[in-house]
Design a protein around this motif. Structure first.
Motif, PDB file in Angstrom:
ATOM      1  N   ASN A 150       0.863  -1.184   0.000  1.00  0.00           N
ATOM      2  CA  ASN A 150       0.000   0.000   0.000  1.00  0.00           C
ATOM      3  C   ASN A 150       0.898   1.232   0.000  1.00  0.00           C
ATOM      4  O   ASN A 150       1.741   1.376   0.887  1.00  0.00           O
ATOM      5  CB  ASN A 150      -0.843   0.008   1.278  1.00  0.00           C
ATOM      6  N   ARG A 152       0.574   5.423  -0.078  1.00  0.00           N
ATOM      7  CA  ARG A 152      -0.401   6.508   0.025  1.00  0.00           C
ATOM      8  C   ARG A 152       0.317   7.853   0.097  1.00  0.00           C
ATOM      9  O   ARG A 152       1.248   8.028   0.871  1.00  0.00           O
ATOM     10  CB  ARG A 152      -1.269   6.328   1.265  1.00  0.00           C
ATOM     11  N   PHE A 165      -3.833   9.990  -2.780  1.00  0.00           N
ATOM     12  CA  PHE A 165      -3.516   9.174  -3.948  1.00  0.00           C
ATOM     13  C   PHE A 165      -3.000   7.851  -3.398  1.00  0.00           C
ATOM     14  O   PHE A 165      -2.044   7.825  -2.625  1.00  0.00           O
ATOM     15  CB  PHE A 165      -2.455   9.849  -4.822  1.00  0.00           C
ATOM     16  N   PHE A 167      -1.962   3.674  -4.126  1.00  0.00           N
ATOM     17  CA  PHE A 167      -1.698   2.494  -4.950  1.00  0.00           C
ATOM     18  C   PHE A 167      -1.749   1.292  -4.024  1.00  0.00           C
ATOM     19  O   PHE A 167      -1.081   1.270  -2.998  1.00  0.00           O
ATOM     20  CB  PHE A 167      -0.326   2.568  -5.629  1.00  0.00           C
ATOM     21  N   ARG A 168      -2.535   0.282  -4.392  1.00  0.00           N
ATOM     22  CA  ARG A 168      -2.696  -0.905  -3.543  1.00  0.00           C
ATOM     23  C   ARG A 168      -2.564  -2.158  -4.403  1.00  0.00           C
ATOM     24  O   ARG A 168      -3.151  -2.259  -5.473  1.00  0.00           O
ATOM     25  CB  ARG A 168      -4.065  -0.875  -2.878  1.00  0.00           C
ATOM     26  N   GLU A 169      -1.788  -3.131  -3.893  1.00  0.00           N
ATOM     27  CA  GLU A 169      -1.668  -4.414  -4.577  1.00  0.00           C
ATOM     28  C   GLU A 169      -1.701  -5.534  -3.539  1.00  0.00           C
ATOM     29  O   GLU A 169      -1.004  -5.472  -2.535  1.00  0.00           O
ATOM     30  CB  GLU A 169      -0.378  -4.498  -5.396  1.00  0.00           C
ATOM     31  N   ARG A 181      -5.279  -5.218  -7.649  1.00  0.00           N
ATOM     32  CA  ARG A 181      -4.403  -4.061  -7.844  1.00  0.00           C
ATOM     33  C   ARG A 181      -5.303  -2.871  -8.126  1.00  0.00           C
ATOM     34  O   ARG A 181      -6.209  -2.966  -8.951  1.00  0.00           O
ATOM     35  CB  ARG A 181      -3.449  -4.286  -9.003  1.00  0.00           C
ATOM     36  N   ILE A 183      -5.502   1.684  -8.228  1.00  0.00           N
ATOM     37  CA  ILE A 183      -5.013   3.045  -8.055  1.00  0.00           C
ATOM     38  C   ILE A 183      -6.240   3.884  -7.725  1.00  0.00           C
ATOM     39  O   ILE A 183      -7.228   3.878  -8.464  1.00  0.00           O
ATOM     40  CB  ILE A 183      -4.319   3.560  -9.328  1.00  0.00           C
ATOM     41  N   LEU A 185      -7.989   7.587  -6.111  1.00  0.00           N
ATOM     42  CA  LEU A 185      -7.888   8.997  -5.777  1.00  0.00           C
ATOM     43  C   LEU A 185      -9.086   9.318  -4.890  1.00  0.00           C
ATOM     44  O   LEU A 185     -10.226   9.119  -5.284  1.00  0.00           O
ATOM     45  CB  LEU A 185      -7.906   9.860  -7.042  1.00  0.00           C
TER      46      LEU A 185
END
Length: 193
Positions: A150, A152, A165, A167-169, A181, A183, A185
């Motif tokens: 993660n 952030r 913003f 991004f998580r996987e 996965r 992205i 906002l």
């Protein structure tokens, strides 16, 4: 009733800011359906009673090196036993940089099988300014065979309002259909009435 936990805390507060906690717990769990604890270890429905004891030592969080350590043995864990050992060190080399590490070890023995789980979480917090904060988190669970990342970025455009913003996987080796996965906002906005 599905779950009931009765606990009693005995806390010792030291002048250094450290805290020692000793806490016995009585537990009751009612399972309405089978529960998968680990691959091949399925607990059947029923009522389960047990006792656990928590011994925890927490360092003063204002120190550059802090964190906590915890030990908790439990009898009657779904008809068996569970021993948990956890360590969570924290390092703050500068006011804008914090590194958290959490390691959770569980040794579980139930009539349906036994296993050991290792759960690791590492988080890095870095403040580029009072308005721009970044967080990076990595997690791993050997029993569920899950790895997660993660990232952030948090921009505080006015007090109480943020833009995130993210991004998580997530990778699940037991069930690849749960891999994820994203992205994202996100933003918050407060209104005065």
């Amino acid at each position: 009733m599905e779950k009931k936990i009765t606990h009693y805390n005995l806390d010792f507060f030291f002048e250094s800011g450290d805290i020692l906690r000793i806490a016995p717990h009585d537990r009751f769990d009612r399972l309405f359906g089978p529960v998968l604890l680990a691959p091949g270890v399925i607990v059947p429905p029923g009522d389960y009673r047990g006792q656990s004891y928590l011994i925890q030592y927490r360092l003063d969080p204002s120190r550059p090196i802090g964190g906590q350590i915890r030990f908790s043995p439990q009898r009657g864990f779904f008809g068996g036993s569970k021993r948990t050992f956890m360590i969570e060190p924290q390092w703050k080399p500068t006011p804008s940089l914090i590194l958290d590490l959490a390691y959770d070890l569980n040794k579980i023995e139930v009539p349906q099988g036994k296993f050991t789980s290792h759960i690791v979480n590492t988080t890095l917090h870095y403040s580029l300014s009072t308005k721009l904060i970044t967080t990076v988190n990595f997690g791993y669970n050997n029993t569920a065979q899950i790895k997660s990342l993660n990232i952030r970025l948090n921009y505080i455009y006015r007090p109480g309002d943020d833009i995130f913003f993210v991004f998580r996987e997530v990778k699940n080796q037991l069930d690849p259909t749960l891999n994820n996965r994203a992205i994202l906002l996100k933003f918050t906005r407060s209104f005065d009435f």
